[in-house]
Design a protein around this motif. Sequence first.
Motif, PDB file in Angstrom:
ATOM      1  N   MET A   1      41.129  34.395  -5.053  1.00 18.98           N
ATOM      2  CA  MET A   1      42.022  35.355  -5.634  1.00 18.98           C
ATOM      3  C   MET A   1      43.438  34.818  -5.502  1.00 18.98           C
ATOM      4  SD  MET A   1      42.997  39.160  -4.270  1.00 18.98           S
ATOM      5  CE  MET A   1      43.523  38.570  -2.697  1.00 18.98           C
ATOM      6  N   ILE A   2      44.213  34.940  -6.551  1.00 19.22           N
ATOM      7  CA  ILE A   2      45.624  34.547  -6.528  1.00 19.22           C
ATOM      8  C   ILE A   2      46.440  35.697  -7.096  1.00 19.22           C
ATOM      9  CG2 ILE A   2      47.366  32.924  -7.355  1.00 19.22           C
ATOM     10  CD1 ILE A   2      45.087  30.873  -7.650  1.00 19.22           C
ATOM     11  N   ILE A   3      47.502  36.069  -6.394  1.00 15.36           N
ATOM     12  CA  ILE A   3      48.435  37.099  -6.862  1.00 15.36           C
ATOM     13  C   ILE A   3      49.786  36.423  -7.041  1.00 15.36           C
ATOM     14  CG2 ILE A   3      49.523  39.314  -6.392  1.00 15.36           C
ATOM     15  CD1 ILE A   3      47.290  39.782  -4.302  1.00 15.36           C
ATOM     16  N   THR A   4      50.382  36.590  -8.213  1.00 18.76           N
ATOM     17  CA  THR A   4      51.674  35.986  -8.508  1.00 18.76           C
ATOM     18  C   THR A   4      52.673  37.081  -8.825  1.00 18.76           C
ATOM     19  OG1 THR A   4      50.568  34.066  -9.445  1.00 18.76           O
ATOM     20  CG2 THR A   4      52.872  34.342  -9.982  1.00 18.76           C
ATOM     21  N   ARG A   5      53.891  36.907  -8.344  1.00 15.51           N
ATOM     22  CA  ARG A   5      54.954  37.851  -8.705  1.00 15.51           C
ATOM     23  C   ARG A   5      55.585  37.381 -10.007  1.00 15.51           C
ATOM     24  NH1 ARG A   5      56.836  38.551  -2.908  1.00 15.51           N
ATOM     25  NH2 ARG A   5      55.667  40.384  -2.300  1.00 15.51           N
ATOM     26  N   VAL A   6      55.599  38.257 -10.988  1.00 17.37           N
ATOM     27  CA  VAL A   6      56.177  37.934 -12.290  1.00 17.37           C
ATOM     28  C   VAL A   6      57.260  38.954 -12.563  1.00 17.37           C
ATOM     29  CG1 VAL A   6      55.675  37.718 -14.758  1.00 17.37           C
ATOM     30  CG2 VAL A   6      53.985  37.001 -13.070  1.00 17.37           C
ATOM     31  N   PRO A   7      58.409  38.606 -12.998  1.00 13.31           N
ATOM     32  CA  PRO A   7      58.872  37.294 -13.436  1.00 13.31           C
ATOM     33  C   PRO A   7      59.644  36.530 -12.361  1.00 13.31           C
ATOM     34  CG  PRO A   7      60.410  38.928 -14.218  1.00 13.31           C
ATOM     35  CD  PRO A   7      59.359  39.648 -13.384  1.00 13.31           C
TER      36      PRO A   7
ATOM     37  N   VAL B   1      60.604  33.695  -9.379  1.00 12.96           N
ATOM     38  CA  VAL B   1      60.679  32.233  -9.455  1.00 12.96           C
ATOM     39  C   VAL B   1      59.289  31.607  -9.367  1.00 12.96           C
ATOM     40  CG1 VAL B   1      63.012  31.720  -8.629  1.00 12.96           C
ATOM     41  CG2 VAL B   1      61.249  32.350  -7.011  1.00 12.96           C
ATOM     42  N   ASP B   2      59.172  30.405  -9.878  1.00 18.62           N
ATOM     43  CA  ASP B   2      57.908  29.680  -9.819  1.00 18.62           C
ATOM     44  C   ASP B   2      57.466  29.476  -8.386  1.00 18.62           C
ATOM     45  OD1 ASP B   2      57.779  29.475 -12.550  1.00 18.62           O
ATOM     46  OD2 ASP B   2      58.718  27.495 -12.604  1.00 18.62           O
ATOM     47  N   GLN B   3      56.159  29.394  -8.220  1.00 21.01           N
ATOM     48  CA  GLN B   3      55.545  29.076  -6.942  1.00 21.01           C
ATOM     49  C   GLN B   3      55.747  30.162  -5.886  1.00 21.01           C
ATOM     50  OE1 GLN B   3      53.480  26.342  -6.705  1.00 21.01           O
ATOM     51  NE2 GLN B   3      53.893  26.262  -8.881  1.00 21.01           N
ATOM     52  N   VAL B   4      55.779  31.408  -6.303  1.00 25.67           N
ATOM     53  CA  VAL B   4      55.791  32.539  -5.385  1.00 25.67           C
ATOM     54  C   VAL B   4      54.469  33.265  -5.580  1.00 25.67           C
ATOM     55  CG1 VAL B   4      56.922  34.695  -4.726  1.00 25.67           C
ATOM     56  CG2 VAL B   4      58.300  32.740  -5.432  1.00 25.67           C
TER      57      VAL B   4
ATOM     58  N   ASP C   1      34.446  30.028   7.964  1.00 30.77           N
ATOM     59  CA  ASP C   1      35.048  30.647   9.149  1.00 30.77           C
ATOM     60  C   ASP C   1      35.646  32.027   8.896  1.00 30.77           C
ATOM     61  OD1 ASP C   1      34.463  28.347  10.649  1.00 30.77           O
ATOM     62  OD2 ASP C   1      36.341  27.399  10.026  1.00 30.77           O
ATOM     63  N   GLY C   2      35.550  32.526   7.687  1.00 32.85           N
ATOM     64  CA  GLY C   2      36.143  33.812   7.344  1.00 32.85           C
ATOM     65  C   GLY C   2      36.836  33.701   6.000  1.00 32.85           C
ATOM     66  N   TYR C   3      38.113  34.052   5.959  1.00 32.00           N
ATOM     67  CA  TYR C   3      38.897  33.978   4.726  1.00 32.00           C
ATOM     68  C   TYR C   3      40.198  33.251   4.996  1.00 32.00           C
ATOM     69  CZ  TYR C   3      35.742  37.056   2.297  1.00 32.00           C
ATOM     70  OH  TYR C   3      34.636  37.576   1.702  1.00 32.00           O
ATOM     71  N   LEU C   4      40.474  32.246   4.185  1.00 32.18           N
ATOM     72  CA  LEU C   4      41.754  31.554   4.236  1.00 32.18           C
ATOM     73  C   LEU C   4      42.711  32.353   3.374  1.00 32.18           C
ATOM     74  CD1 LEU C   4      43.589  29.153   4.891  1.00 32.18           C
ATOM     75  CD2 LEU C   4      42.658  28.018   2.862  1.00 32.18           C
ATOM     76  N   VAL C   5      43.850  32.721   3.933  1.00 32.95           N
ATOM     77  CA  VAL C   5      44.892  33.408   3.180  1.00 32.95           C
ATOM     78  C   VAL C   5      46.139  32.534   3.225  1.00 32.95           C
ATOM     79  CG1 VAL C   5      44.039  35.764   3.437  1.00 32.95           C
ATOM     80  CG2 VAL C   5      45.462  34.815   5.220  1.00 32.95           C
ATOM     81  N   GLU C   6      46.816  32.453   2.115  1.00 27.28           N
ATOM     82  CA  GLU C   6      48.019  31.628   2.025  1.00 27.28           C
ATOM     83  C   GLU C   6      49.072  32.357   1.210  1.00 27.28           C
ATOM     84  OE1 GLU C   6      45.820  27.265   1.876  1.00 27.28           O
ATOM     85  OE2 GLU C   6      46.875  27.992   0.109  1.00 27.28           O
ATOM     86  N   PHE C   7      50.335  32.059   1.530  1.00 31.59           N
ATOM     87  CA  PHE C   7      51.420  32.527   0.675  1.00 31.59           C
ATOM     88  C   PHE C   7      52.427  31.406   0.522  1.00 31.59           C
ATOM     89  CE2 PHE C   7      53.281  33.465   4.811  1.00 31.59           C
ATOM     90  CZ  PHE C   7      54.627  33.228   4.632  1.00 31.59           C
ATOM     91  N   ARG C   8      53.134  31.445  -0.588  1.00 31.21           N
ATOM     92  CA  ARG C   8      54.173  30.450  -0.850  1.00 31.21           C
ATOM     93  C   ARG C   8      55.384  31.176  -1.389  1.00 31.21           C
ATOM     94  NH1 ARG C   8      53.398  24.473  -3.285  1.00 31.21           N
ATOM     95  NH2 ARG C   8      55.511  24.133  -4.009  1.00 31.21           N
ATOM     96  N   ASP C   9      56.543  30.854  -0.838  1.00 33.54           N
ATOM     97  CA  ASP C   9      57.803  31.473  -1.252  1.00 33.54           C
ATOM     98  C   ASP C   9      58.695  30.503  -2.006  1.00 33.54           C
ATOM     99  OD1 ASP C   9      57.457  34.084  -0.430  1.00 33.54           O
ATOM    100  OD2 ASP C   9      58.221  33.729   1.578  1.00 33.54           O
ATOM    101  N   GLY C  10      58.113  29.717  -2.885  1.00 30.06           N
ATOM    102  CA  GLY C  10      58.894  28.792  -3.700  1.00 30.06           C
ATOM    103  C   GLY C  10      58.544  27.344  -3.442  1.00 30.06           C
ATOM    104  N   SER C  11      59.302  26.689  -2.615  1.00 29.09           N
ATOM    105  CA  SER C  11      59.141  25.255  -2.391  1.00 29.09           C
ATOM    106  C   SER C  11      57.966  24.947  -1.461  1.00 29.09           C
ATOM    107  CB  SER C  11      60.430  24.682  -1.805  1.00 29.09           C
ATOM    108  OG  SER C  11      60.706  25.291  -0.566  1.00 29.09           O
ATOM    109  N   PRO C  12      57.491  23.698  -1.480  1.00 23.18           N
ATOM    110  CA  PRO C  12      56.351  23.318  -0.635  1.00 23.18           C
ATOM    111  C   PRO C  12      56.571  23.555   0.862  1.00 23.18           C
ATOM    112  CG  PRO C  12      56.757  21.641  -2.283  1.00 23.18           C
ATOM    113  CD  PRO C  12      57.890  22.622  -2.364  1.00 23.18           C
ATOM    114  N   ASP C  13      57.804  23.502   1.327  1.00 23.42           N
ATOM    115  CA  ASP C  13      58.049  23.743   2.755  1.00 23.42           C
ATOM    116  C   ASP C  13      57.964  25.230   3.124  1.00 23.42           C
ATOM    117  OD1 ASP C  13      60.473  24.156   1.330  1.00 23.42           O
ATOM    118  OD2 ASP C  13      61.628  23.924   3.167  1.00 23.42           O
TER     119      ASP C  13
END
Length: 71
Positions: free
Chosen positions: A1-7, A9-12, A21-33
């Motif tokens: 599942m992927i949830i994106t905030r529109v509109p 910035v990219d990569q949020v 092992d369960g569920y991997l959850v990830e979030f990204r707030d823009g840049s790779p770092d």
Amino acid sequence: MIITRVPDVDQVYFQSARTDDGYLVEFRDGSPDKHFGATVPDVRAAHALATQWAFELDGWRTAVPWERQTF
């Protein structure tokens, strides 16, 4: 599942995938770092984090020990 905030910035986004092992959850707030992940035990925990993120509710950032993801 992927949830994106529109509109936003990219990569949020927030994403989740089932693992052995369960569920991997990830979030990204823009840049790779600003890409973080954690493993949670079940779909309820993944759902709770995704819901909190999507509705910008308090608590999701401190609910699990997020680790920076490097690929």
